[in-house]
Design a protein around this motif. Structure first.
Motif, PDB file in Angstrom:
ATOM      1  N   TYR A 194      34.260 -18.547  71.778  1.00  0.00           N
ATOM      2  CA  TYR A 194      33.911 -17.790  73.248  1.00  0.00           C
ATOM      3  C   TYR A 194      34.028 -16.337  73.344  1.00  0.00           C
ATOM      4  N   ARG A 195      35.256 -15.790  72.723  1.00  0.00           N
ATOM      5  CA  ARG A 195      35.385 -14.253  73.026  1.00  0.00           C
ATOM      6  C   ARG A 195      34.228 -13.691  72.361  1.00  0.00           C
ATOM      7  N   ASN A 196      33.547 -14.183  71.377  1.00  0.00           N
ATOM      8  CA  ASN A 196      32.421 -13.534  70.518  1.00  0.00           C
ATOM      9  C   ASN A 196      30.982 -13.607  71.513  1.00  0.00           C
ATOM     10  N   LEU A 197      31.019 -14.356  72.811  1.00  0.00           N
ATOM     11  CA  LEU A 197      29.844 -14.319  73.567  1.00  0.00           C
ATOM     12  C   LEU A 197      30.262 -13.507  74.720  1.00  0.00           C
ATOM     13  N   PRO A 253      30.029 -10.161  76.946  1.00  0.00           N
ATOM     14  CA  PRO A 253      29.355  -8.879  77.015  1.00  0.00           C
ATOM     15  C   PRO A 253      30.361  -7.729  76.442  1.00  0.00           C
ATOM     16  N   ALA A 254      29.754  -6.729  75.780  1.00  0.00           N
ATOM     17  CA  ALA A 254      30.443  -5.641  75.378  1.00  0.00           C
ATOM     18  C   ALA A 254      31.188  -4.954  76.503  1.00  0.00           C
ATOM     19  N   GLU A 255      30.641  -4.799  77.488  1.00  0.00           N
ATOM     20  CA  GLU A 255      31.424  -4.492  78.769  1.00  0.00           C
ATOM     21  C   GLU A 255      32.731  -5.131  79.383  1.00  0.00           C
ATOM     22  N   TRP A 256      32.932  -6.076  78.652  1.00  0.00           N
ATOM     23  CA  TRP A 256      34.113  -6.911  78.985  1.00  0.00           C
ATOM     24  C   TRP A 256      35.402  -6.482  78.010  1.00  0.00           C
ATOM     25  N   SER A 257      35.152  -5.624  77.305  1.00  0.00           N
ATOM     26  CA  SER A 257      36.234  -5.117  76.344  1.00  0.00           C
ATOM     27  C   SER A 257      37.603  -5.032  76.957  1.00  0.00           C
ATOM     28  N   ASP A 258      37.633  -4.640  77.992  1.00  0.00           N
ATOM     29  CA  ASP A 258      39.072  -4.275  78.849  1.00  0.00           C
ATOM     30  C   ASP A 258      39.611  -5.701  79.437  1.00  0.00           C
TER      31      ASP A 258
END
Length: 118
Positions: A84-87, A89-94
């Motif tokens: 799931y982590r791989n799915l 969005p990049a904006e959720w990196s924090d």
């Protein structure tokens, strides 16, 4: 709700319980088997991806403009797993992890940081 934009402080958070997996059914199982035979993870195509799409659509209701601020809680341990982590969005990196025992503290911490910025 679909088709409604709740901007500003009208919607400041969402709690999404579960991974949104579709119900098991004949069509989903045919799709799963098809992708399994192609050598890829049929479960992903039949269940995980459609479920995650629903999760992301729900989360997307919170942040509609650059001025919006809000928090999204995903309540299911499966979201912490690699599949799931791989799915996300990049904006959720924090993003961070919370548990039932830490959710109150984490919510308070988030909103305190937002208040200090403003």
């Amino acid at each position: 709700s679909e088709g409604i934009d709740l901007m500003g402080e009208k919607l400041i958070g969402a709690i999404i319980i579960g991974t949104g997996l579709p119900q098991i059914g004949t069509e989903r199982e045919i799709l799963r088997q098809y992708y399994d035979k192609k050598g890829v993870n049929g479960f992903d195509y039949a269940y995980r991806y459609p479920g995650m799409n629903k999760v992301l659509q729900s989360a997307g209701r919170v942040i509609r403009t650059q001025e919006d601020t809000g928090i999204i809680l995903l309540l299911d341990e499966r979201f912490a797993g690699k599949d799931y982590r791989n799915l996300f969005p990049a904006e959720w990196s924090d993003r961070g992890n919370c548990t039932l025992n830490t959710v109150e503290e984490q919510l308070g911490s988030f909103w305190n940081r937002i208040r200090k910025k403003n």
